[in-house]
Each structure stands twice: as structure tokens, then as C-alpha cells.
Scaffold this active site. Structure first.
Site, PDB file in Angstrom:
ATOM      1  N   LYS A 243      38.505  42.344  -8.427  1.00 60.72           N
ATOM      2  CA  LYS A 243      39.191  43.620  -8.610  1.00 60.72           C
ATOM      3  C   LYS A 243      38.768  44.266  -9.923  1.00 60.72           C
ATOM      4  O   LYS A 243      38.183  43.613 -10.798  1.00 60.72           O
ATOM      5  CB  LYS A 243      40.712  43.388  -8.645  1.00 60.72           C
ATOM      6  CG  LYS A 243      41.324  42.827  -7.384  1.00 60.72           C
ATOM      7  CD  LYS A 243      42.820  42.582  -7.589  1.00 60.72           C
ATOM      8  CE  LYS A 243      43.486  41.952  -6.384  1.00 60.72           C
ATOM      9  NZ  LYS A 243      43.553  42.875  -5.226  1.00 60.72           N
ATOM     10  N   ARG A 317      45.762  36.309   3.801  1.00 56.31           N
ATOM     11  CA  ARG A 317      45.809  35.938   5.217  1.00 56.31           C
ATOM     12  C   ARG A 317      45.258  34.548   5.462  1.00 56.31           C
ATOM     13  O   ARG A 317      45.614  33.892   6.451  1.00 56.31           O
ATOM     14  CB  ARG A 317      45.083  37.004   6.041  1.00 56.31           C
ATOM     15  CG  ARG A 317      43.615  37.158   5.751  1.00 56.31           C
ATOM     16  CD  ARG A 317      43.080  38.544   6.133  1.00 56.31           C
ATOM     17  NE  ARG A 317      43.547  39.557   5.206  1.00 56.31           N
ATOM     18  CZ  ARG A 317      43.251  40.851   5.322  1.00 56.31           C
ATOM     19  NH1 ARG A 317      42.504  41.279   6.326  1.00 56.31           N
ATOM     20  NH2 ARG A 317      43.708  41.722   4.443  1.00 56.31           N
TER      21      ARG A 317
END
Length: 466
Positions: A243, A317
């Protein structure tokens, strides 16, 4: 947490909370409504003005034209943000004649008065206790339990990532759940590997802090069985798909789903809600260390299915897949997971509404009704079968990204691969888990979102509404 008590009369020196609905006060006022207008009071929800003298100080709250639970919650939160530090506050607003008034007053005031002060050197600016004036309200003890759980979740989220390593946080959550009557285990790295949790191991590979899996159980033979699963990414750098610096500033929030699940389970235990509960919280950092998983790697999840990792920043996930597979193996009547899973859900719904996905209509409706009672904003999203191709992979059973569009749906479709035929609800809380600015329901930071909804789901499943 601020103390909430009952009294038959307003204590001397307490600041009274009085609402204005369509210009009409809910209690006596020491000032004319016209004078309030000159003081800048609009009557809109969230507007607050302090008036009166030493003998009769009043915080006048705007409740709009038609007051309901949501308006009352926002107003009481706003009042808690502006009354002087340490002030005792009294009100009879909980006696307003609509469903949920008591919960709205208590939830709103306690949420608005929340502060995270573990790392501050100055004095607290929080108000004192809240006094509910009138007949003793039923259900107050239960509300205290639930709001205490919300504050625990907020504290866990707001704690700096350095001070909540996976091992330490798992131990703390385990202690909290044991105190609420659960049997707990904390799986260390060797056990995680032996149990085939390839998603969790893959995400953890780049961190120098080993992962943990918190497992907790409240057996109740013959009763409905609820499984709760929470994403516990203690800090998310994005891994090798790193990020930006700005994007990492709030990434201590990425374990908010795990915090909400553990705190909700604690409340369920302390409320003696009569059902079986299983809890699974995978905890790890997502870091770009030398051994970090790489785009193009393939991980094998607990149930044997494989996932091609094309973006290491789509890591939640992967850890949830392992935990959901374990939850499905436990044979519950319902699985609920909570996760700060996708920015796409926040883009679609804004910062205050969670996305709800479900594989069965009844499970979805149960969650929507529970959230409505809890006063938490959610909205249903579809899980269309023809969108499954979004996560097709050329080398594995699926890939962990779904392209530019429908990101929240693609992520939920991946999770659906790991719940077998068990009714399942997925709460994507990426928006409301973190308050972007100071507001009526508390300061910027963790919100504890999801705790109240999951407690309501548990109570509904058990046939014992909170």
C-alpha cells in the site's frame, strides 16, 4: 465504560438531557424555544446547546421533526461529546414512546462518550455517569453487557499494531472468552500448518511475528449452533503488493472483524443466550518480508481448494477461507463472518453502512432484521452465480482478485467456496468499522461495528431477543 444507573429523580447538579421534536420539548425547559434559536440551535438531529444555570443546567438535543431510535441515538451521542468533562448527566428520554428508545439512549451516550486514552498523558475529557430518571427500565443490565463488549472491540482496534502482536492479541481474546464461559484454544504456527491452513500461513509468511488462530466454543447440546468468524489482520501493509504510506495509516483497523466477533461472543456468553457458539479468529500481520508470498503463488486452503494469489493485498479472504472451512466442519446452523474485506464495499455504500452477503434468503433476512434492531446500518448485496467467473484462475481452483468492477461481490463469492451447504452471512464492514472523523458516536477510530448485530443474531437464533 461510563456508568449507567437508574434513579427516580434527577440528582442535584446533574445536567439534564431534553429533546426537541418538531420544536416541542420532551421535558421542562428553563429557556424559551425562541431563545434557543437565537443561540444557534436548529433542532436538527445532532444539534446540541447547553443552557441554564447551576441549579438547572440542560443540554437541549435536536431530534428532528419525527424522532425515532436512530435520531435519538445520534442526539444522545452528540450530547455526550459536548457536555463538560466529568459532568453527571440525567435524562428521561429513554421513556419516549417508541420501540428501542432505551437502547438508543444508552448506546448513543456510551458511544459518544467513548475515548481511547491508553497512550495519552493528559486528563480525560469524558462526561461522568448517565442517570436514567423514572421507572426502572427493564433490560438495562443486558445493554450494559453489550456496550461493554463494543468498547472492548473499539479498544482492540485502536491499540497500536506494535502492541497487539498476533500471539498477544490471541491470548487476550482467549482470556476474555474464558471469562465469559467459553472453552478456548490458541493454535500456534505448528498446529496451523498441521491443520492445513494454507491461506493463513501464506499471508503470515512475510512477517517476523508468527500467526495464531483463536478457537473458542460454548457447547449447548440440542440447541441451535452459531459459528462466528472474524478477520484478524493485525496490520496490513499490503504485503509485496504494498500500500501507499497514506493507505497504511489506519491499517491497524484490519482486525476489526476479529475484534467484533470475539467481543460479540463474549457478550453472548455473559448474557447466557441459550445456544451453542463456535468462534474462529485467524490473526496475523500482512508484511512484505523476504519470505512473503508473491503474486503468482498458489495456496491450498483447509478444505483442499486452491487459490492463486495475484494480489497480496487481497489477503483477508485467504485467512477467512481457512476459518470458514473450519466453521463449516463444526456443523453449525448458521455461520456469520465479519471482515474489513474490501474497499469496494466502502466505495459503494460510504463510510457508515456495511455490505451483507448471504447464500440463503432466510439467513440474509435474519441478519438485516438483527441489524435494524441493533441500530447498525447494513445493506444487502447480491451473489449472482454468473459472477463466479470473476475469480476463475488458469492454474488453480480460483484466484484472489476479481478485476476492476464488483470487487466486494468477487471477494464474497470466493468466501462462499468454503462454507459448504451451511447457511452463511458475510458482513463486509470495511466502511463503518473505522470512523473517519469525530462525530456523534465517538471520536475518529474504531467503532466496534458489528458487535450489536451479532449479539442480536444470536438472540434471534436462540429465540431469546436481547
Amino acid at each position: 465504560m461510563r456508568e449507567v444507573v437508574h434513579a427516580t429523580e434527577t440528582p442535584a447538579g446533574a445536567i439534564r438531557l431534553v429533546g426537541l421534536v418538531a420544536g416541542e420539548p420532551t421535558d421542562s425547559l428553563p429557556i424559551a424555544p425562541a431563545t434557543l434559536e437565537r443561540l444557534g440551535f436548529t433542532g436538527d438531529v445532532g444539534s446540541v446547546v447547553l443552557v441554564g444555570g447551576d441549579e438547572d443546567s440542560v443540554a437541549v438535543l435536536g431530534l428532528g421533526d419525527v424522532a425515532g431510535a436512530d435520531e435519538l441515538r445520534q442526539a444522545c451521542g452528540a450530547a455526550a461529546r459536548v457536555v463538560p468533562a466529568g459532568s453527571e448527566v440525567a435524562t428521561s428520554l429513554h421513556t419516549l414512546d417508541f420501540e428501542g428508545a432505551l437502547a438508543a439512549v444508552v448506546d448513543g451516550f456510551l458511544a459518544g462518550s467513548y475515548r481511547y486514552e491508553d497512550y495519552r498523558s493528559g486528563d480525560s475529557d469524558t462526561p461522568g455517569r448517565l442517570v436514567l430518571v423514572g421507572d426502572e427500565p427493564s433490560g438495562l443490565d443486558d445493554l450494559r453487557v453489550v456496550m461493554q463488549a463494543v468498547e472492548v472491540a473499539r479498544d482492540w482496534v485502536n491499540r497500536p499494531p506494535r502492541d497487539k502482536a498476533p500471539a498477544a492479541l490471541a491470548a487476550e481474546m482467549s482470556d476474555e472468552l474464558q471469562a465469559a464461559g467459553y472453552e478456548t484454544e490458541v493454535w500456534e504456527e505448528g498446529r496451523i500448518e498441521d491443520e492445513g491452513l494454507g491461506g493463513l500461513l501464506g499471508v503470515a509468511a512475510g512477517s517476523d511475528r508468527p500467526p495464531r488462530l483463536l478457537v473458542a466454543r460454548q457447547p449447548a447440546p440440542g440447541r441451535p449452533h452459531l459459528a462466528l468468524v472474524g478477520k484478524g489482520i493485525v496490520f496490513d501493509s499490503g504485503g509485496l503488493s504494498i500500500k501507499t504510506s497514506e493507505g497504511m495509516e489506519t491499517m491497524k483497523v484490519d482486525m476489526a472483524g476479529g475484534a467484533a466477533v470475539a467481543a460479540a461472543a463474549s457478550a453472548i456468553g455473559r448474557l447466557d443466550i441459550d445456544l451453542a457458539v463456535s468462534v474462529f479468529v485467524p490473526l496475523t500481520d500482512n508484511m512484505p518480508g523476504g519470505s512473503a508470498q508473491k503474486p503468482g503463488d498458489v495456496v491450498r486452503i483447509r478444505n483442499g481448494k486452491t487459490v492463486e494469489v495475484l494480489n497480496t493485498d487481497a489477503e483477508g479472504r485467504l485467512v477467512l477461507a481457512d476459518a470458514l472451512a473450519l466453521a463449516a466442519e463444526a456443523g453449525p446452523d448458521l455461520i456469520v463472518d465479519a471482515a474489513t474485506l474490501t474497499g469496494a464495499a466502502r466505495v459503494a455504500l460510504g463510510p457508515h453502512i456495511a455490505a451483507v452477503f448471504a447464500v440463503a434468503d432466510a439467513a440474509r433476512e435474519r441478519c438485516l432484521a438483527a441489524a435494524e434492531r441493533a441500530g447498525e446500518r447494513v445493506w444487502p448485496f447480491p451473489l449472482p452465480s454468473d459472477h463466479r467467473k470473476l475469480i476463475d484462475s488458469g492454474v488453480a481452483d480460483m484466484k484472489n482478485t476479481g478485476g476492476k468492477f464488483g470487487g466486494a461481490i468477487a471477494a464474497a463469492l470466493l468466501l462462499a467456496e468454503f462454507v459448504d451447504d451451511v447457511p452463511w452471512v458475510h458482513l463486509d464492514i470495511a466502511g463503518p468499522a473505522w470512523l473517519l472523523e469525530n462525530g456523534p458516536l465517538g471520536p475518529k477510530g474504531g467503532s466496534g461495528f458489528g458487535v450489536r448485530t451479532m449479539v442480536e443474531i444470536a438472540a434471534d437464533l436462540a429465540g431469546d431477543r436481547v
